[in-house]
Design an enzyme around this catalytic site. Structure first.
Site, mmCIF file in Angstrom:
data_model
loop_
_atom_site.group_PDB
_atom_site.id
_atom_site.type_symbol
_atom_site.label_atom_id
_atom_site.label_comp_id
_atom_site.label_asym_id
_atom_site.label_seq_id
_atom_site.Cartn_x
_atom_site.Cartn_y
_atom_site.Cartn_z
ATOM 1 N N GLU A 162 -6.136 -10.596 -1.243
ATOM 2 C CA GLU A 162 -7.002 -10.497 -0.168
ATOM 3 C C GLU A 162 -8.480 -10.578 -0.318
ATOM 4 O O GLU A 162 -9.098 -9.581 0.009
ATOM 5 C CB GLU A 162 -6.515 -9.351 0.556
ATOM 6 C CG GLU A 162 -5.104 -9.154 0.853
ATOM 7 C CD GLU A 162 -4.679 -8.043 1.670
ATOM 8 O OE1 GLU A 162 -5.554 -7.283 2.388
ATOM 9 O OE2 GLU A 162 -3.604 -7.706 1.545
ATOM 10 N N GLU A 200 0.705 -1.396 -0.111
ATOM 11 C CA GLU A 200 -0.196 -0.118 0.175
ATOM 12 C C GLU A 200 0.809 1.354 0.056
ATOM 13 O O GLU A 200 0.517 2.139 0.912
ATOM 14 C CB GLU A 200 -0.942 0.071 1.309
ATOM 15 C CG GLU A 200 -1.848 -1.316 1.157
ATOM 16 C CD GLU A 200 -2.850 -1.330 2.531
ATOM 17 O OE1 GLU A 200 -2.622 -0.329 3.464
ATOM 18 O OE2 GLU A 200 -3.416 -2.261 2.577
#
Length: 353
Positions: free
Chosen positions: A245, A140
């Site tokens: 995810e 991220e």
């Protein structure tokens, strides 16, 4: 078993790619035999939900605590699951001391932070050398508008921190695959920025094997056409594409919610928790249709996708019961609260036959 007789996700999907789930500490400690049974039957890889994150492994400077993570790795070995390491460098769930000057409130210097990143990665990846199939090296680091996240890493080191991380991880275990992982990967600006990052790392001779598309999806997001464009774009950069995810949020979102930033937090209100006693039939049907729309894309792109990883095993253990609002009842995974496969699992298996 022949492909025509495939009865499990790993028998059907495993012909093309890894299929896995995130495992929490209670599960890897052996406290949930129902989870063990699902993992053994349906999955061939696993990622630790939290115990390999920096704040857990490095609670204080100079101290590493591998006890819980070692249990996870041993658990994977016992259940014949490839181990995926998550994650080495992330602005969230990092220990506070990383970014400060000793016990003082002053920020760490550029040199100190660089040294800490290198030491952490060398120690952690070195500790698991030969045991971890691949690492989410950086998590991220790019915003939805394509700019770099102004994290403490970036503010002190610029984008060099990403190069440092990938270089150090490869030196610590030359045989481990190395990945960049992020959410909201269907957006054009983010897609293009991630492609630039991959190309830049490769141009500098650094190893990057794959891009993880987190895929915290909803019933009406992301735009599947754009999502598919991102699979093609990342594959065109010469790396593996991973769905890392995966889950589907079926609950209404509060205004201002977006992405997968765990810092978001909203109050529990009944209107945001409408399915406490189970999903109505029309909503369950909508969820099944969304699962199939996604897996039709994954099947179409099966030559490009190297792993599909659900973020959890059963609905009851999903992080989405507590985020972005605590105390909700969500239904985001392929196995229900009793660890039973939902009917859509058989449809996914049929698709891959």
């Amino acid at each position: 078993m022949s492909p025509a007789g495939a009865q499990t996700l790993k028998e059907a999907i495993g012909k093309y790619c890894l299929i896995g789930a995130a495992v929490n500490q209670w599960q890897s400690d052996g406290q949930v035999p129902e989870a063990d049974a699902v993992l053994e039957k349906h999955f061939n890889c696993a990622v630790a939900e939290n115990c390999m994150k920096p704040e857990t492994l490095a609670p204080a400077e100079g101290i590493f605590d591998f006890r819980v993570a070692d249990k996870f790795v041993n658990y994977c070995r016992q259940h014949n699951l490839k181990v995926l390491g998550h994650c080495l460098v992330w602005h969230s769930q990092a220990p506070d001391w990383w970014f400060t000057n000793g016990y003082a409130a002053a920020p760490a210097s550029k040199e100190v932070l660089k040294e800490r990143i290198i030491k952490h990665i060398k120690t952690v990846v070195g500790h698991y050398k030969g045991q971890v199939h691949g690492w989410d090296v950086v998590n991220e680091a790019i915003m939805d508008d394509g700019s770099f996240r102004k994290s403490p890493y970036y503010n002190l080191l610029g984008e060099e921190f990403i190069e440092i991380a990938f270089r150090t991880a490869h030196e610590a275990d030359p045989d481990a695959e190395l990945y960049y992982n992020d959410y909201s990967m269907s957006g054009q600006a983010k897609r293009e920025a991630v492609c630039r990052l991959v190309r830049n790392l490769k141009a500098k001779g650094l190893r990057i094997d794959g891009v993880g598309m987190q895929s915290h999806n909803g019933l009406d997001y992301p735009n599947l056409e754009e999502y598919e464009k991102s699979i093609d774009a990342f594959a065109a950069c010469g790396v593996k594409v991973m769905i890392t995810e995966l889950d589907i949020n079926v609950l209404p979102n509060p205004e201002g919610f977006g992405g997968a930033d765990i810092a978001q937090n909203f109050e529990l209100q009944q209107k945001y928790n409408p399915y406490v006693n189970g999903l109505p039939k029309d909503k369950a049907r909508e969820l099944d249709e969304r699962w199939m729309a996604l897996f039709n894309i994954y099947y179409k792109h099966r030559a490009q996708i190297s792993r599909i990883n659900l973020w959890g095993i059963s609905d009851g253990g999903s992080w989405l019961n507590g985020w972005p609002i605590k105390g909700r009842t969500n239904y985001p995974l392929l196995f229900d609260r009793q660890y039973q496969p939902k009917p859509v699992v058989n449809e996914i298996i049929k698709l891959y036959k």
